[in-house]
Scaffold this motif. Structure first.
Motif, PDB file in Angstrom:
ATOM      1  N   GLN A  71       8.769   0.595 -14.950  1.00 47.11           N
ATOM      2  CA  GLN A  71       9.207  -0.194 -13.690  1.00 47.11           C
ATOM      3  C   GLN A  71       9.885  -1.488 -14.045  1.00 47.11           C
ATOM      4  N   ARG A  72       9.315  -2.097 -14.974  1.00 45.86           N
ATOM      5  CA  ARG A  72       9.879  -3.447 -15.277  1.00 45.86           C
ATOM      6  C   ARG A  72      11.214  -3.272 -15.942  1.00 45.86           C
ATOM      7  N   ALA A  73      11.324  -1.982 -16.465  1.00 41.16           N
ATOM      8  CA  ALA A  73      12.849  -1.809 -17.211  1.00 41.16           C
ATOM      9  C   ALA A  73      13.603  -0.917 -16.366  1.00 41.16           C
ATOM     10  N   GLY A  74      13.617  -0.805 -14.983  1.00 38.82           N
ATOM     11  CA  GLY A  74      14.355  -0.467 -14.027  1.00 38.82           C
ATOM     12  C   GLY A  74      14.208   0.922 -13.920  1.00 38.82           C
ATOM     13  N   GLY A  75      13.043   1.748 -14.364  1.00 35.19           N
ATOM     14  CA  GLY A  75      12.993   3.182 -14.316  1.00 35.19           C
ATOM     15  C   GLY A  75      12.155   3.658 -13.049  1.00 35.19           C
ATOM     16  N   THR A  76      12.349   4.851 -12.693  1.00 36.00           N
ATOM     17  CA  THR A  76      11.459   5.465 -11.588  1.00 36.00           C
ATOM     18  C   THR A  76      10.482   6.124 -12.119  1.00 36.00           C
ATOM     19  N   VAL A  77       9.153   5.963 -11.816  1.00 39.54           N
ATOM     20  CA  VAL A  77       8.095   6.832 -12.236  1.00 39.54           C
ATOM     21  C   VAL A  77       8.175   8.036 -11.300  1.00 39.54           C
ATOM     22  N   ASP A  78       8.377   9.121 -11.723  1.00 33.27           N
ATOM     23  CA  ASP A  78       8.273  10.326 -10.861  1.00 33.27           C
ATOM     24  C   ASP A  78       6.887  10.822 -10.450  1.00 33.27           C
ATOM     25  N   LYS A  79       6.222  11.295 -11.560  1.00 35.53           N
ATOM     26  CA  LYS A  79       4.961  11.629 -11.346  1.00 35.53           C
ATOM     27  C   LYS A  79       3.954  11.629 -12.525  1.00 35.53           C
ATOM     28  N   PHE A  80       2.633  11.620 -12.255  1.00 32.98           N
ATOM     29  CA  PHE A  80       1.688  11.758 -13.366  1.00 32.98           C
ATOM     30  C   PHE A  80       1.282  13.269 -13.727  1.00 32.98           C
ATOM     31  N   ILE A  81       1.746  13.988 -14.583  1.00 30.35           N
ATOM     32  CA  ILE A  81       1.099  15.267 -14.897  1.00 30.35           C
ATOM     33  C   ILE A  81      -0.030  15.084 -15.874  1.00 30.35           C
ATOM     34  N   GLY A  82      -1.202  15.255 -15.263  1.00 34.60           N
ATOM     35  CA  GLY A  82      -2.536  14.856 -16.064  1.00 34.60           C
ATOM     36  C   GLY A  82      -2.339  13.615 -16.952  1.00 34.60           C
ATOM     37  N   ASP A  83      -2.441  13.600 -18.195  1.00 30.76           N
ATOM     38  CA  ASP A  83      -2.226  12.462 -18.817  1.00 30.76           C
ATOM     39  C   ASP A  83      -0.645  12.060 -19.039  1.00 30.76           C
ATOM     40  N   GLY A  84       0.289  12.924 -18.687  1.00 29.72           N
ATOM     41  CA  GLY A  84       1.455  12.629 -19.124  1.00 29.72           C
ATOM     42  C   GLY A  84       2.354  12.108 -17.927  1.00 29.72           C
ATOM     43  N   ILE A  85       3.490  11.455 -18.321  1.00 29.35           N
ATOM     44  CA  ILE A  85       4.248  10.580 -17.347  1.00 29.35           C
ATOM     45  C   ILE A  85       5.714  11.204 -17.269  1.00 29.35           C
ATOM     46  N   MET A  86       6.335  11.486 -16.125  1.00 29.96           N
ATOM     47  CA  MET A  86       7.540  11.818 -16.152  1.00 29.96           C
ATOM     48  C   MET A  86       8.296  10.686 -15.180  1.00 29.96           C
ATOM     49  N   ALA A  87       9.334  10.074 -15.719  1.00 35.00           N
ATOM     50  CA  ALA A  87      10.136   9.047 -15.357  1.00 35.00           C
ATOM     51  C   ALA A  87      11.629   9.401 -15.429  1.00 35.00           C
TER      52      ALA A  87
ATOM     53  N   SER B 204       0.878  -1.185   0.089  1.00 29.76           N
ATOM     54  CA  SER B 204       0.040   0.051  -0.093  1.00 29.76           C
ATOM     55  C   SER B 204       0.865   1.222   0.081  1.00 29.76           C
ATOM     56  N   PHE B 205       2.072   1.338   0.730  1.00 30.53           N
ATOM     57  CA  PHE B 205       2.869   2.411   0.928  1.00 30.53           C
ATOM     58  C   PHE B 205       3.434   2.638  -0.560  1.00 30.53           C
ATOM     59  N   GLN B 206       3.791   1.519  -0.978  1.00 28.89           N
ATOM     60  CA  GLN B 206       4.571   1.755  -2.437  1.00 28.89           C
ATOM     61  C   GLN B 206       3.978   2.342  -3.321  1.00 28.89           C
ATOM     62  N   LYS B 207       2.644   2.200  -3.470  1.00 35.05           N
ATOM     63  CA  LYS B 207       1.983   2.980  -4.593  1.00 35.05           C
ATOM     64  C   LYS B 207       2.151   4.461  -4.642  1.00 35.05           C
ATOM     65  N   PHE B 208       2.432   5.251  -3.497  1.00 36.39           N
ATOM     66  CA  PHE B 208       2.425   6.582  -3.350  1.00 36.39           C
ATOM     67  C   PHE B 208       3.797   7.023  -3.713  1.00 36.39           C
ATOM     68  N   VAL B 209       4.839   6.415  -3.815  1.00 32.82           N
ATOM     69  CA  VAL B 209       6.231   6.915  -3.858  1.00 32.82           C
ATOM     70  C   VAL B 209       7.000   5.768  -4.785  1.00 32.82           C
ATOM     71  N   PRO B 210       7.958   6.232  -5.450  1.00 36.55           N
ATOM     72  CA  PRO B 210       8.681   5.337  -6.380  1.00 36.55           C
ATOM     73  C   PRO B 210       9.272   4.195  -5.626  1.00 36.55           C
ATOM     74  N   ALA B 211       9.171   3.004  -6.107  1.00 36.99           N
ATOM     75  CA  ALA B 211       9.597   1.805  -5.444  1.00 36.99           C
ATOM     76  C   ALA B 211      11.074   1.688  -4.812  1.00 36.99           C
ATOM     77  N   ASP B 212      11.819   2.112  -5.988  1.00 37.39           N
ATOM     78  CA  ASP B 212      13.295   2.199  -5.301  1.00 37.39           C
ATOM     79  C   ASP B 212      13.771   3.158  -4.244  1.00 37.39           C
ATOM     80  N   VAL B 213      12.717   4.160  -4.074  1.00 35.93           N
ATOM     81  CA  VAL B 213      12.966   5.327  -3.028  1.00 35.93           C
ATOM     82  C   VAL B 213      12.171   4.498  -1.679  1.00 35.93           C
ATOM     83  N   VAL B 214      11.098   3.748  -1.775  1.00 34.59           N
ATOM     84  CA  VAL B 214      10.412   3.276  -0.670  1.00 34.59           C
ATOM     85  C   VAL B 214      11.619   2.052  -0.072  1.00 34.59           C
ATOM     86  N   ARG B 215      12.181   1.373  -0.973  1.00 33.93           N
ATOM     87  CA  ARG B 215      12.945   0.077  -0.669  1.00 33.93           C
ATOM     88  C   ARG B 215      14.230   0.760   0.189  1.00 33.93           C
TER      89      ARG B 215
END
Length: 711
Positions: free
Chosen positions: A492-508, A425-436
C-alpha cells in the motif's frame, strides 16, 4: 533673492511609528479578511460533511429496520416450507412470533394469514413491552372466534376469547399487494389497527407470499414496524447537531409525504397525501425543503450527488441534503437533513467580532504580540481545514485531537474524529483506493469492469503446508497475520491495491483504481521491499522461537479486466483475465528455478531502466503454447553493486548464447557464473540444461523453450 522652499519634515520616531502602524494595520486587516474567508469556506465544507454523515447514519438505521423484517420473513418462509398448516399449528407459530419479537426490538407485528379460510395468527408488542398473541380461528363450536394470549417470557396465558370482529387478513392491502407482487412487497405508510389498547399508529408492512410445492398460494407473512422507533432515533440524532433529519415517502399518487420526524407531533395525518399535502405540514422548514429542493430536478440532482444546497424558510436560510434508499426491494423513501445556516455560522461571526477587538489590543501592544495572537486564534481552524481535506482524500491516520475553546470548532473536531474512526473500520474490508473513490464521489458501487493495463503481483509462502502442520491453529493465524499485515503495508505504501488474501498468498495490482503511469516500476520496488522486510522479520521470529517465512513473488504487466466483479448484492473489486493466471504461474516458477522474484518480459519492458533484472529462461507455462522470457528481479539502480552487475552481465551473455543454440559456450558462461557464485540456483540449472542439449543429436533447429507441466 528667492529662497528654495523647504519640504515639510517629520521626526524619525513619529515617521517610523506611523509607517509601522500602517504596515501593522494593513497586515492585520488582510489577515482578518483572509482568515474570515477561509473560515467560512472550511465551515461550509465541514457542514456538508456533517450533512452527509447524518444521511449515512440515518440510512444505515433504516436499512437495519428493513433488514430485520426481511430476515424474519425469509426465515419464517423457510421454516414453513413443506408444512401442511392447520389451526393446531398456530400455537407453535404464535410462540415463534412472540420469541422473535423479544429479540427483534424494533418490530411491532409479526403475523401469518392462511389463504384457504382466512385464519390468522399474529404477535404484537404492547405498550408495556409485553407480547400479545392473537389467533383468528374456528372455535370448538364451529364459529370463528378471536383468542388472545398474553406472552411473558416462556409463559403463555389465555386472556380472553371473543367473537370474530370481521377482520379478514385477505382483504387487507398488504395481503393483496403481496399476491400481486408474488414476492416481498413493502406497503406505503398507513395506520396500523391496534384494537382498543393503543389506538392507531402509522407504520409500514413487509408482506411475503408463501407458496406450496404445487405453486398455489398458502398464505402471506407480514412483518410490521411502526414509525415511532424511527422518530426516536431521529430525535437522538438531533441531539448531536444543529439541525435535524427526517424521512419523506414518495406516494403512488405522485405526492411526497413526511413520515418520520424528530418531533412526531408535526407529522401529517395519514389521509394527507398527494401534491397539495405540503400546505398542511406543520414543519415549514421540512415543507420548504420538500417543495423547493426535492421537487426541483436540478437541486435534487445536486443533493443526491452529495452536495448540500441552501434554501429559505420562514425568512431564514438553511443547508439541506438528501439521499434516497437505492437498494432493490426497499420502500420509495428519501432522507432529508436541514441545518440552520445561522447556527453553523454563528461561531464564525463571533470569532470575527473577537478578532476585531483583539486586533485593536494587539495593535496597541506590539507587532510580535499581534502575530502570536493571530496564529493562536487561527491555528485550530487551519488544523480542522487540513483534517477536512485529509478526510476528503481518505487519509485517516489517527492524529492528535484539535483543541479549541470555541464550542462549534470543538464539536466539529469531535465529529471529524468519529467519522475518521468509522471510515478506518470500513477501509479494512476493501482496497483503500476503492473506498476513497466511494466516499469522495458519494455514489453507490456498481457491477462492471473495464479493460486496463496493470502490473499484477502474486506472492506465496515457501513450504507453508509443512510449517502449518507443526503449529497450533491459533499460533498459525497470528504468525501468518503478522506476515500478511507487514506485506500489505509495504504494497500500500508503494501505491498498490491489495486485492485479496488467498490463504497465505497475496494478490495485488498497480494501476487501478487510481491511474499510475509507473505501475510496473512501483510494483517491482514493492516486491524488493517485501523481501527486505522479511529479512528483518525472520530475525525477530527466530529470536521468539517462531519459524521463519520465505516468500516467492511473481510480477506481470498485461491487459486485464478490472472493476467490481460479483453480483448486485455483493461486489469484489478485482482483476480477471489471462494476465492474472500468468502472474500466478510466474510465482510458482520460483520454486523450480530457486528464485524469489520472477517477472515477465512485459513487466521488465514497462519498468525500463528503473530496475535491475537478468534473464532466467524461455518458458511456456501450462495453458500457453508460446513461450516468453522469464526474468529475475535483482535490485534497483541506486542499490546496485558490482556483484549484481556481474551476475547480470554473465547471465545475459550465457542466456544469449543459449537462445542461439551455442550450448557449449553457454555452458561455459553458466559454469563461470556458478563458480563465482555457488549459491546461484539459476546458473546450476541452466548449466545442466546446456549439458542435456549437448547430449542430444543436433537437429536442424533447436527448441529452447522450456514447457512447464503441473505435477
Amino acid at each position: 533673492m528667492n529662497r528654495r522652499a523647504r519640504p515639510k519634515t517629520y521626526g524619525f520616531g513619529r515617521l517610523l511609528t506611523g509607517i509601522l502602524f500602517l504596515l501593522l494595520l494593513s497586515s492585520m486587516a488582510l489577515i482578518a479578511v483572509v482568515s474570515s474567508v477561509f473560515t467560512r469556506v472550511s465551515i461550509q465544507e465541514l457542514s456538508n460533511r456533517i450533512v452527509q454523515q447524518t444521511l449515512a447514519r440515518v440510512e444505515l438505521r433504516i436499512e437495519e429496520l428493513l433488514q430485520q423484517a426481511m430476515t424474519h420473513n425469509e426465515q419464517t418462509r423457510r421454516l414453513l416450507e413443506g408444512q401442511q398448516l392447520a389451526v393446531t399449528d398456530f400455537k407453535a407459530l404464535g410462540a415463534f412470533f412472540a420469541h422473535s419479537l423479544e429479540g427483534l426490538k424494533d418490530l411491532t407485528y409479526l403475523g401469518f394469514g392462511l389463504e384457504t379460510n382466512g385464519d390468522y395468527v399474529f404477535a404484537e408488542r404492547l405498550q408495556d413491552e409485553s407480547i400479545r398473541v392473537r389467533e383468528y380461528v374456528i372455535g370448538a363450536a364451529g364459529q370463528r372466534v378471536i383468542q388472545d394470549w398474553r406472552w411473558r417470557g416462556p409463559v403463555r396465558e389465555l386472556v380472553k376469547v371473543t367473537p370474530w370482529d370481521g377482520y379478514d387478513p385477505r382483504q387487507r392491502p398488504f395481503y393483496q399487494q403481496a399476491i400481486i407482487a408474488r414476492t416481498n412487497a413493502w406497503t406505503e405508510t398507513y395506520q396500523f389497527w391496534r384494537g382498543s389498547e393503543r389506538g392507531t399508529v402509522p407504520g409500514v408492512t413487509l408482506a411475503t407470499p408463501f407458496y406450496g410445492s404445487d405453486g398455489k398460494l398458502v398464505g402471506v407473512l407480514n412483518a410490521d414496524f411502526d414509525l415511532a422507533a424511527l422518530c426516536k432515533f431521529l430525535d437522538a440524532v438531533r441531539q448531536g447537531m444543529a439541525g435535524y433529519a427526517f424521512v419523506v415517502e414518495r406516494r403512488r399518487d405522485g405526492g411526497r409525504k413526511l413520515i418520520a420526524h424528530p418531533d412526531p407531533k408535526v407529522l401529517p395525518a395519514q389521509t394527507d397525501s398527494g401534491p397539495n399535502a405540503l400546505t398542511e405540514l406543520r414543519d415549514h422548514r421540512a415543507a420548504a425543503f420538500m417543495r423547493t429542493v426535492l421537487a426541483d430536478e436540478q437541486s435534487l440532482r445536486r443533493v443526491l450527488g452529495g452536495t448540500s444546497v441552501k434554501f429559505e424558510a420562514d425568512d431564514q436560510q438553511f443547508f439541506g441534503g438528501a439521499r434516497r434508499l437505492m437498494l432493490p426491494g426497499q420502500p420509495t423513501w428519501a432522507i432529508g437533513v436541514v441545518i440552520p445556516v445561522n447556527d453553523v455560522m454563528a461561531g464564525v461571526y463571533r470569532n470575527d467580532r473577537r478578532a476585531f477587538w483583539l486586533g485593536l489590543i494587539c495593535l496597541a501592544l506590539t507587532a510580535a504580540i499581534t502575530v502570536g495572537v493571530a496564529r493562536r486564534v487561527s491555528e485550530p481552524l487551519r488544523a480542522l481545514t487540513r483534517e477536512a481535506q485529509a478526510i476528503g482524500r481518505l487519509e485517516l491516520r489517527a492524529n492528535s485531537a484539535t483543541v479549541s475553546r470555541v464550542t462549534e470548532v470543538a464539536t466539529l473536531a469531535n465529529s471529524m474524529a468519529d467519522m475518521k474512526s468509522s471510515l478506518r473500520s470500513f477501509q479494512k474490508f476493501v482496497p483503500a483506493d476503492v473506498v476513497r473513490d466511494i466516499v469522495t464521489s458519494a455514489t453507490e458501487a456498481r457491477l462492471g469492469g473495464q479493460r486496463a493495463t496493470l502490473t499484477l503481483f502474486f506472492s506465496d509462502i515457501r513450504d507453508f503446508t509443512a510449517m502449518a502442520e507443526q503449529m497450533t491453529p491459533e499460533a498459525l493465524v497470528s504468525h501468518v497475520g503478522q506476515y500478511l499485515g507487514e506485506m500489505s503495508e509495504v504494497i500500500q505504501r508503494a501505491g498498490g491495491t491489495v486485492d485479496k488474501f488467498i490463504g497465505d498468498g497475496i494478490m495485488a495490482f498497480w494501476g487501478a483504481p487510481r491511474e499510475n503511469q509507473h505501475h510496473a516500476s512501483h510494483a517491482c520496488r514493492a516486491a524488493l521491499q517485501c523481501q527486505r522486510c522479511l529479512v528483518g522479520l525472520r530475525q525477530a521470529w527466530l529470536q521468539s522461537g517462531r519459524p521463519p517465512l520465505h516468500a516467492r513473488i511473481g510480477l506481470h504487466t498485461g491487459s486485464v479486466i478490472v472493476g467490481n466483479i460479483g453480483s448486485e448484492s455483493r461486489l469484489n473489486y478485482t482483476a480477471l483475465g489471462d494476465g492474472v493466471n500468468l502472474t500466478s504461474r510466474l510465482e510458482g516458477l520460483n520454486k523450480f528455478y530457486g528464485t524469489e522474484i520472477l517477472l515477465s518480459s512485459t513487466c521488465v519492458d514497462a519498468a525500463g531502466q528503473s530496475i535491475i533484472t537478468r534473464p532466467v529462461d524461455q518458458v511456456a507455462v501450462k495453458g500457453r503454447v508460446e513461450g516468453f522470457v522469464v526474468h529475475e528481479l535483482l535490485g534497483l539502480p541506486e542499490d546496485g553493486n558490482e556483484r549484481i552487475h556481474r551476475i547480470v552481465r554473465l547471465t545475459t551473455e550465457a542466456f544469449g548464447l543459449f537462445l542461439q543454440g551455442d550450448f557449449r559456450a553457454a555452458q561455459a558462461g553458466y559454469q563461470e557464473l556458478a563458480a563465482a557464485y555457488p549459491e546461484d540456483a539459476v546458473a546450476a540449472l541452466m548449466e545442466k540444461r546446456c549439458a542435456e542439449f549437448m547430449s542430444r543429436p543436433q537437429p536442424t533447429e533447436w527448441e529452447t523453450t522450456f514447457r512447464m507441466k503441473d505435477k
